[in-house]
Scaffold this active site. Structure first.
Site, PDB file in Angstrom:
ATOM      1  CG  ASP A   1      -9.081  14.542  -2.058  1.00 45.09           C
ATOM      2  OD1 ASP A   1      -8.211  15.261  -1.534  1.00 45.09           O
ATOM      3  OD2 ASP A   1     -10.265  14.915  -2.269  1.00 45.09           O
TER       4      ASP A   1
ATOM      5  CB  CYS B   1       0.604  12.466  -4.492  1.00 44.61           C
ATOM      6  SG  CYS B   1       0.004  14.121  -3.980  1.00 44.61           S
TER       7      CYS B   1
END
Lengths: 297, 297, 297, 297, 297, 297
Positions: free
Chosen positions: B192, B121
């Protein structure tokens, strides 16, 4: 079709797929025999064919097996040897041609009502198994990894969906999350090459699916014709993992590493479904000896 | 900027990124205090902001912390309480603003000459760490997973390559093969949300990278601001894993499962790099108590 | 109730269950304080109570905590110290009394629609969590191990079934098969004692359920009041595993080994649900320090 | 003894051993305070001492803790500050001096009648624990790895044998075979440095003993004073693993790699025995904060 | 005894136990041959017998092997074929009858002085091995799991205790605790069916004993006659795991899941002791081919 | 050389090394046959040889194979039997003599450019493979464990270094650290005995190298002639692990445990390189049957 033509079509990939290549090569060799080729001529024909695609193991396997048949009958009475050879080669080709059907039948027995199955890439054997199980009335779910960079998972999706199978597409990165949170029970994958020790070369991503399966309590089932078992691996000659064009990954000037295959460790494989039945991966050695009459001595 | 405006910009994703959201919300709360808001008015302002983006944990974390500061000083002498509150809130905002810088500095210490690093990512913390280490003269290799379905790996690639870092792109399915055959030594990933028990929610694919890392003898290092640690997880309120639009995966009518995140088990995490230093994942509980004054009692 | 009477009832097991014992002991100590006991008298009262049941950690924990409160206020102004002590002890007792309720609420948040949950023995905390989750309208399946030799799983079955929960009984030996073939997602278990390093002492069979859970990709969640955390383990004084009467196992003259408890390794535990929130097992050290003011120094 | 003299003796290794170095340095600092040093002078004295042995973490830990005490009292009334500082420093030194004794006592509680214990290298803490347990009348067996290249296992053997402990020497390569075939139950090892995330730096060979212990169902117990916990690791400054003279390994011209230490992963450690009690390795973070008042903020 | 009578006794369980069933069926087939049956008549006789107990693999194995012998000699000179067939069938029956004895002898070689052995259920092969080893003068300890729901462990206990073996009974839930805390060295278990890939179907609880053994460094040894190896598994026809009457578990109206068997993964099995010698589980494929002349082609 | 003389030289260790012993014994047997020995005389000659060194499996293997050849031809026409026997025995000896060469060739194919290889002890097969690979122009690094107590690693170092191979010596305790921090890709080890189930007996330390290799993602490759495969293990007769003189470890009065060998579990072995090709360890059963005509029936 004469040898040179078959070799050309294999080289140009007009004939492709490990099984189709093996059948085409075996038929070309059969034609040579019918045309009265000597053993030496047959060896040369085989070499021409082998040169057409140096990496696929099914090609030399098919050719070597025909040569093995020829050799086996050389001490027979010349009056019957030729017809025995022709019969054996014909049987061999018939075996190749029926192998996918047999795998579909055997593998479909392993699918249980209510299974949640994960697969990667597009494998003829796996697709045949799943469609056969569905035809038999078994109901199960399939998660198909999209299989970057070439998205062969789309082909699998279309193939299974057309047959009515309940299939869902996922990105390759969602494999582990899907296994754990969608209660996957089995993973079916194909094979490019099976090594003598039971390790399996297949599409990039397979080895990590196998690792995750082991960790999540999911059975990992490899499905493949024995023509893909590598006698070369007995001598330590392993497949060179192809690095493909980086444009497959990103259409941009960039440094990209794009291996086409990886190697799944035998410890992560529950069984291999072949046309001669189910085997543990470690029986690859025995299949190579029995099936292809292979010997280093 | 007034609270409603900030809330609107968060809702429209004009303000986005966990850290930026937290800073914007804290500043809006600070403005309310400067404008003389009462505690009740401040709570209402916080609710307005929280409603703008119900899933990101950094937003309620920032608001609750400001409320906590306000509450802490309520028994102080009214003549100094207001200025103490303003000073504390200002410190809090400054801390948020400097956290990325601190993480870059701490994390870059972990990078060793000759390392081979894998990432997935696009994470601000990871990118900052790697660029900082490169600036310090350390030389290493980075493999960036492309990160389907949205290819955030391309952003990482461009960011690192522009900074001169030796970065190579791979498909997500090549992660394990790369770890084993390119001798990867460390994997750096962002977060996250961090749960109280040390499990980490991050981009889909992270949990399988972490599993592979453990199996291949690769250190897995999570890099994140503490503003992403979830006090809600203390009460068992876990993040609902978002399922995103299937068009991100395949532009076709098809059945697609597209989870945006997954959960990495604490056992697969060697350490978490935060702006308050390196911690084992299990210290998330302590950070939550110390940093956010959180308590169920 | 006076101390001697409470001690007698604990010894005769009229008062039993870790939490009920702790509450009874704390109330007896509270009465002593209300009756004007000195610190030394309080220590003696505590010793009388502790002798009633030497193995349960909740008993000395409760007594020591009351002593700790007493001690904490000894430097306070005598005019207010007594009322402060009484208030603190009262809070402590109230906290004990509400802990099961809090655990039920927190733990029930972890239960997800469609979960398949395995449990062993009969745990108040686990049963409360599952019933609370069911009351909230969540629908899930429970498999309860019968828990030889005393079949406490029958109590769990009856308790859950009466509350309408979809519960199925299995023999202890079917735990792993059920995990794999019935797609178990979570295992909830209670605790008898929690060690400072996060290891958990619980009913015999728990440690193997935890091992299987780890291997089958199932979350293992321990549910317990913090009054069962052992300060003694900080000094290396571990629980002696009780070997119970062999008649519980087989009503025959035979050589039988009948341990009542086993020890679950922290690595197999995802989280512990307590009345002060969810923690990783390794935070047992912190809870012991914060909650019980424990210190070796 | 004046600072320079102490620094010289540390540099010449006349004063050695992590604990002895810490005590000597703390006493030198104490003397400076008694001699009326200012904070700046104290900092310089500390720097002189630190330079004497740049790699041992106990040295800067002791110095920084004395500075921390000094700093903590700077806002106190000057008339009492000095005596408070002197008292605190004195307590700190007393704590260091009694730490081995406390570890011996706590750790010996973990030894059970009939245990079969494996150890590596020569650790004061481990030897003290085993001798204390033996003095208490517990009977058990010890296997001591010889610990190449410097054979510190011989010292351990002599030390334990002199105390009457039933100890047997093995080569380092026999560790796993001994664990499995002699039914080893616990492994006790010392520590050189403990990182904030719970990883432990210790004599080369420790990390493989820990891995084998995990695989053979053997508990791995690290025994160490908290003065060896590294605050530097919080900032990512890890120990540089010393490569020692190859003559230690083979007295011949040859290419030799001779690392003195290795790093044991926290996942392989059941608990750490310290003078402040037993902790899980992940509580290293908390100990660093509480004990040394460490903070990055 | 005529075929119909034997079939009736198998159906009524008057003849039971995998080996006894196989012998009875082979003898009934032998009688048919002696009575002059044709191949087709023999096939019909076999079908009658097979229908008597559809799930036990030893029954069709015995019948198919007799048919295989018949078939093998069909091209022999008619004057000798019959006597060759009779001789081969007689050998086959003798082999069955001596198999337990051979397994006892081979398996007893594996037992070492001082071993601590765990077993589950009641297995003729395991009991024979342990008694034989004891008769040879070897001294060791045995822990027998009671094996709920039918307590076959009681039979094992009585059988071994009568022979003087030092045996102790435990509940099934105490298996892992016993392995770790009583230093178990080996686990011996029987088999109901062996699959071609080496997975083993056996009494419920076996698969979790095997998992624990792997985790605790204990060898897992399966002991079984080759007549229980399943040729059907080669075609993917796996055993349907029987769910037995819930009254076996709890004599009450309740929802109970009572599977009789489970499947032990080949990775958890060190070796299989058979009457033809010790094999790795993966050699099941080879034994099936050699022993039963099985082939899918 | 007559049988008695060969037996004497084997006993005095003038003839040593598993392969050299096998060749010498086979030649002595060959001489007996050339001298006209009967089968019974041959058996007696074999017994004399076997008694010379009871523990090495290659000795009885060679003798039994010669007897097997003799036996195989006993039904042949007497006029040709003798010459057939002599030819077969001669082939067998030639096969032994060429086996090291074949293993070097096959194994060297497995070495890849850039490999980092770890080895332990001094193994002819491993050294031949590495030198052959180097001669072929492949460039790689080797780490050789010194192999206490007898430092056979020094021999390996000298052998490889003389051949120009890039070899580095390490202590045995540095194996795991080296694997992880020097990115070892493969470990090559020899074998003393291979059991029928694939477990491998080799120099003490091998089993822990194999465990570490599995944990660090390193391939473990065993290299050995098939003459070391043990037919005795088929009957459960395992090698008694030799305990050698404690003076090898420490020249002092002390209690020392000095096992010479250990057992590597098949699950930790990727493949075995033999002169008949590469096999998975589980194919040991098949090799024993094919190569040595071994049978329990």
């Amino acid at each position: 079709m004469p040898v040179k033509e078959v070799a050309a079509k294999i080289a140009s990939m007009e004939i492709r797929g490990a099984l189709r290549i093996a059948i085409a090569a075996a038929k070309a060799m059969e034609q040579e025999i019918l045309d009265g080729a000597s053993y030496d001529e047959l060896v040369r024909a085989g070499d021409t064919l082998k040169d057409a695609r140096p990496t696929a193991v099914s090609l030399p396997n098919a050719i070597n097996y025909v040569l093995h048949i020829f050799d086996k009958h050389k001490s027979d009475d010349p009056s019957v040897a030729r017809s025995l050879i022709i019969a054996d080669v014909s049987d061999f080709i018939a075996g190749l041609e029926s192998s996918l059907e047999k795998i579909a039948e055997i593998g479909s027995n392993l699918v249980e009502e209510g299974d949640v199955i994960l697969t990667i890439c597009n494998s003829n054997t796996v697709a045949s198994i799943l469609k056969r199980a569905w035809e038999k009335g078994k109901r199960f779910k399939v998660y198909a990894c999209e299989t970057r960079p070439r998205f062969q998972g789309h082909i699998t999706y279309n193939d299974l969906a057309s047959a009515g199978v309940d299939v869902t597409l996922i990105v390759d990165s969602a494999a582990y999350y899907t296994m754990v949170h969608k209660s996957v029970t089995k993973a079916f994958v194909g094979a490019d090459t099976v090594y003598v020790n039971g390790d399996v070369v297949n599409k990039i991503g397979t080895s990590q699916v196998a690792l995750m399966a082991k960790h999540a309590g999911v059975e990992l089932i490899v499905c493949t014709e024995t023509i893909k078992f590598s006698p070369y691996s007995v001598s330590g000659e392993l497949v060179e993992i192809e690095e493909r064009d980086q444009k497959e990954v990103w259409d941009k000037e960039a440094k990209i590493f794009n291996p086409a295959f990886d190697i799944t460790e035998k410890e992560h494989i529950n069984m291999i479904v072949t046309e001669v039945g189910i085997i543990p991966p470690e029986a690859a050695y025995q299949v190579l000896k029995e099936k292809f009459g292979w010997s280093l001595e």
